[in-house]
Write a protein that holds these residues in place. Structure first.
Motif, PDB file in Angstrom:
ATOM      1  N   SER A  38       0.828  -1.189   0.000  1.00  0.00           N
ATOM      2  CA  SER A  38       0.000   0.000   0.000  1.00  0.00           C
ATOM      3  C   SER A  38       0.866   1.244   0.000  1.00  0.00           C
ATOM      4  CB  SER A  38      -0.913   0.040   1.225  1.00  0.00           C
ATOM      5  OG  SER A  38      -0.342  -0.593   2.299  1.00  0.00           O
ATOM      6  N   ALA A  39       0.242   2.441  -0.256  1.00  0.00           N
ATOM      7  CA  ALA A  39       0.951   3.702  -0.129  1.00  0.00           C
ATOM      8  C   ALA A  39       0.090   4.875  -0.480  1.00  0.00           C
ATOM      9  CB  ALA A  39       2.201   3.698  -0.979  1.00  0.00           C
ATOM     10  N   ALA A  40       0.596   6.135  -0.363  1.00  0.00           N
ATOM     11  CA  ALA A  40      -0.276   7.290  -0.503  1.00  0.00           C
ATOM     12  C   ALA A  40       0.139   8.246  -1.568  1.00  0.00           C
ATOM     13  CB  ALA A  40      -0.314   8.036   0.820  1.00  0.00           C
ATOM     14  N   GLY A  41      -0.701   9.245  -1.845  1.00  0.00           N
ATOM     15  CA  GLY A  41      -0.375  10.246  -2.841  1.00  0.00           C
ATOM     16  C   GLY A  41       0.518  11.285  -2.249  1.00  0.00           C
ATOM     17  N   SER A  42       1.802  11.057  -2.262  1.00  0.00           N
ATOM     18  CA  SER A  42       2.752  12.023  -1.751  1.00  0.00           C
ATOM     19  C   SER A  42       4.003  11.972  -2.581  1.00  0.00           C
ATOM     20  CB  SER A  42       3.075  11.732  -0.279  1.00  0.00           C
ATOM     21  OG  SER A  42       3.647  10.471  -0.159  1.00  0.00           O
ATOM     22  N   THR A  43       4.877  12.921  -2.360  1.00  0.00           N
ATOM     23  CA  THR A  43       6.078  13.024  -3.167  1.00  0.00           C
ATOM     24  C   THR A  43       7.083  11.943  -2.814  1.00  0.00           C
ATOM     25  OG1 THR A  43       5.782  15.402  -3.213  1.00  0.00           O
ATOM     26  CG2 THR A  43       7.969  14.556  -3.819  1.00  0.00           C
ATOM     27  N   PRO A  44       7.634  11.216  -3.788  1.00  0.00           N
ATOM     28  CA  PRO A  44       8.602  10.161  -3.501  1.00  0.00           C
ATOM     29  C   PRO A  44       9.830  10.708  -2.798  1.00  0.00           C
ATOM     30  CG  PRO A  44       7.792  10.002  -5.745  1.00  0.00           C
ATOM     31  CD  PRO A  44       7.321  11.311  -5.210  1.00  0.00           C
ATOM     32  N   SER A  45      10.476   9.880  -1.972  1.00  0.00           N
ATOM     33  CA  SER A  45      11.704  10.293  -1.315  1.00  0.00           C
ATOM     34  C   SER A  45      12.764  10.611  -2.354  1.00  0.00           C
ATOM     35  CB  SER A  45      12.229   9.173  -0.403  1.00  0.00           C
ATOM     36  OG  SER A  45      11.311   8.909   0.624  1.00  0.00           O
ATOM     37  N   LYS A  46      13.552  11.608  -2.066  1.00  0.00           N
ATOM     38  CA  LYS A  46      14.629  11.963  -2.971  1.00  0.00           C
ATOM     39  C   LYS A  46      15.813  11.041  -2.741  1.00  0.00           C
ATOM     40  CE  LYS A  46      13.304  16.827  -3.274  1.00  0.00           C
ATOM     41  NZ  LYS A  46      13.710  18.236  -3.042  1.00  0.00           N
ATOM     42  N   ALA A  47      16.065  10.165  -3.675  1.00  0.00           N
ATOM     43  CA  ALA A  47      17.174   9.228  -3.559  1.00  0.00           C
ATOM     44  C   ALA A  47      18.420   9.850  -4.161  1.00  0.00           C
ATOM     45  CB  ALA A  47      16.834   7.927  -4.279  1.00  0.00           C
ATOM     46  N   VAL A  48      19.550   9.653  -3.498  1.00  0.00           N
ATOM     47  CA  VAL A  48      20.808  10.187  -3.994  1.00  0.00           C
ATOM     48  C   VAL A  48      21.749   9.036  -4.277  1.00  0.00           C
ATOM     49  CG1 VAL A  48      20.556  12.338  -2.715  1.00  0.00           C
ATOM     50  CG2 VAL A  48      21.717  10.414  -1.646  1.00  0.00           C
ATOM     51  N   ALA A  49      22.785   9.303  -5.044  1.00  0.00           N
ATOM     52  CA  ALA A  49      23.745   8.263  -5.389  1.00  0.00           C
ATOM     53  C   ALA A  49      24.329   7.643  -4.124  1.00  0.00           C
ATOM     54  CB  ALA A  49      24.857   8.862  -6.243  1.00  0.00           C
ATOM     55  N   ALA A  50      24.401   6.326  -4.101  1.00  0.00           N
ATOM     56  CA  ALA A  50      24.902   5.633  -2.927  1.00  0.00           C
ATOM     57  C   ALA A  50      26.403   5.827  -2.782  1.00  0.00           C
ATOM     58  CB  ALA A  50      24.574   4.140  -3.039  1.00  0.00           C
ATOM     59  N   THR A  51      26.853   5.904  -1.548  1.00  0.00           N
ATOM     60  CA  THR A  51      28.276   6.015  -1.264  1.00  0.00           C
ATOM     61  C   THR A  51      28.765   4.660  -0.776  1.00  0.00           C
ATOM     62  OG1 THR A  51      27.735   6.750   0.977  1.00  0.00           O
ATOM     63  CG2 THR A  51      28.138   8.449  -0.670  1.00  0.00           C
ATOM     64  N   PRO A  52      30.056   4.347  -0.959  1.00  0.00           N
ATOM     65  CA  PRO A  52      30.592   3.062  -0.522  1.00  0.00           C
ATOM     66  C   PRO A  52      30.288   2.820   0.947  1.00  0.00           C
ATOM     67  CG  PRO A  52      32.167   4.210  -1.889  1.00  0.00           C
ATOM     68  CD  PRO A  52      31.064   5.185  -1.605  1.00  0.00           C
ATOM     69  N   ALA A  53      29.758   1.663   1.257  1.00  0.00           N
ATOM     70  CA  ALA A  53      29.424   1.367   2.644  1.00  0.00           C
ATOM     71  C   ALA A  53      29.552  -0.126   2.876  1.00  0.00           C
ATOM     72  CB  ALA A  53      28.018   1.859   2.955  1.00  0.00           C
ATOM     73  N   ALA A  54      28.556  -0.710   3.518  1.00  0.00           N
ATOM     74  CA  ALA A  54      28.601  -2.129   3.832  1.00  0.00           C
ATOM     75  C   ALA A  54      28.573  -2.963   2.557  1.00  0.00           C
ATOM     76  CB  ALA A  54      27.423  -2.487   4.732  1.00  0.00           C
ATOM     77  N   LYS A  55      28.986  -4.212   2.695  1.00  0.00           N
ATOM     78  CA  LYS A  55      29.034  -5.115   1.553  1.00  0.00           C
ATOM     79  C   LYS A  55      27.639  -5.384   1.012  1.00  0.00           C
ATOM     80  CE  LYS A  55      30.696  -9.697   0.207  1.00  0.00           C
ATOM     81  NZ  LYS A  55      31.349 -10.949   0.688  1.00  0.00           N
ATOM     82  N   SER A  56      27.529  -5.389  -0.299  1.00  0.00           N
ATOM     83  CA  SER A  56      26.245  -5.643  -0.950  1.00  0.00           C
ATOM     84  C   SER A  56      25.745  -7.047  -0.635  1.00  0.00           C
ATOM     85  CB  SER A  56      26.394  -5.489  -2.471  1.00  0.00           C
ATOM     86  OG  SER A  56      25.236  -5.959  -3.142  1.00  0.00           O
ATOM     87  N   ASN A  57      24.438  -7.178  -0.483  1.00  0.00           N
ATOM     88  CA  ASN A  57      23.854  -8.499  -0.259  1.00  0.00           C
ATOM     89  C   ASN A  57      23.494  -9.189  -1.573  1.00  0.00           C
ATOM     90  OD1 ASN A  57      21.490  -7.226  -1.106  1.00  0.00           O
ATOM     91  ND2 ASN A  57      20.714  -6.931   0.983  1.00  0.00           N
ATOM     92  N   GLY A  58      23.745  -8.502  -2.690  1.00  0.00           N
ATOM     93  CA  GLY A  58      23.541  -9.103  -4.000  1.00  0.00           C
ATOM     94  C   GLY A  58      22.131  -8.994  -4.562  1.00  0.00           C
ATOM     95  N   VAL A  59      21.212  -8.380  -3.803  1.00  0.00           N
ATOM     96  CA  VAL A  59      19.839  -8.301  -4.284  1.00  0.00           C
ATOM     97  C   VAL A  59      19.731  -7.445  -5.541  1.00  0.00           C
ATOM     98  CG1 VAL A  59      19.127  -6.265  -2.942  1.00  0.00           C
ATOM     99  CG2 VAL A  59      17.452  -8.042  -3.486  1.00  0.00           C
ATOM    100  N   ASP A  60      20.681  -6.527  -5.719  1.00  0.00           N
ATOM    101  CA  ASP A  60      20.652  -5.642  -6.892  1.00  0.00           C
ATOM    102  C   ASP A  60      20.915  -6.398  -8.192  1.00  0.00           C
ATOM    103  OD1 ASP A  60      23.276  -5.854  -5.605  1.00  0.00           O
ATOM    104  OD2 ASP A  60      23.980  -4.578  -7.239  1.00  0.00           O
TER     105      ASP A  60
END
Length: 256
Positions: A38-60
């Motif tokens: 579910s969800a509502a009529g609102s403005t999507p979160s502003k996503a920014v380019a990811a910075t190096p951090a924890a190891k990827s879990n591979g879902v991407d």
């Protein structure tokens, strides 16, 4: 008694239909987007380019459908989480598991109520606006700001109030249709968490689901520009819900 029960049933049905217009379940009506939580009529979160951090879990590396399905399944496997929902005129703040629910629901113009569910037992305590609306529809003073109203999942009225908990997320986690036109985006950072967005667009509107790209691949957020969908944030995975029977005066809900 039969006449009174029919009156209560009709009043309950009318009221529950009104509630359904603003509840989460009522919004799942069409297309891939409504196959989501579910969800509502609102403005999507502003996503920014990811910075190096924890190891990827591979879902991407997965397809858009696989990412979405994995996120929902991982949330279910957590066995509990905290969920906040907002939509035009509606919001809720709940801690959930398959058998427990604790929190608050607020409906613009109709008031708010606290909800506690433990197993098949359900308790609700309204504010004055919600209590007045319920009592007017039922034709009797069954709800009070000073008392908890109790019923079980077999009581239609209490079951509808508890439907805001959406505990089917644990027993039957959602999946995207095989023919979904959703696409995945690049890993981004949303609310401080690296996540993979799955986006569905159409008719100038969009809904974006975010699944954690590090650690366990939890579904963590939903943003939508659609007026018939809510915005969601999930966190606190695996933490106890701690539902307990309320203290104080408790009255039984009317039977429809």
């Amino acid at each position: 008694m039969q006449t009174r029960n029919q009156s209560i049933r009709r009043a309950s049905t009318a009221l529950l239909c009104t509630l359904a217009l603003t509840s989460l379940t009522a919004c799942n009506s069409d297309s891939d987007a409504t196959k989501s939580k579910s969800a509502a009529g609102s403005t999507p979160s502003k996503a920014v380019a990811a910075t190096p951090a924890a190891k990827s879990n591979g879902v991407d590396k997965l397809s858009a459908k696989e990412i979405y399905d994995t996120g929902m399944k991982t949330n279910a496997e957590a066995e509990s989480f905290h969920e906040e929902m907002t939509r035009a005129g509606t919001k809720s703040d709940l801690r959930l598991s398959a058998t427990e629910c604790v929190g608050n629901v607020e409906i613009s113009g109709k008031g708010s109520f606290e909800i506690v569910r433990k197993g098949s037992d359900i308790w609700a305590k309204p504010d004055s606006t919600f209590a007045d609306g319920m009592n007017s529809a039922l034709g009797e003073k069954s709800f009070s700001t000073e008392k908890w109203t109790h019923g079980t999942s077999s009581n239609p009225l209490m079951a509808k109030l508890a439907s805001w908990c959406h505990q089917e997320q644990f027993t039957a986690p959602d999946t995207l249709d095989a023919g979904s036109k959703a696409t995945k985006g690049a890993v981004t950072t949303v609310d401080g968490q690296q996540a993979v967005p799955v986006v569905l667009t159409g008719k100038g509107e969009s809904v974006t689901w975010y699944v954690a790209a590090t650690g366990k691949p939890y579904f963590i957020k939903q943003d939508s520009t659609r007026t018939d969908m809510q915005d969601l944030t999930d966190d606190g995975f695996g933490q106890p819900v701690g539902a307990k029977a309320p203290t104080g005066t408790v009255v039984e809900a009317p039977k429809g």
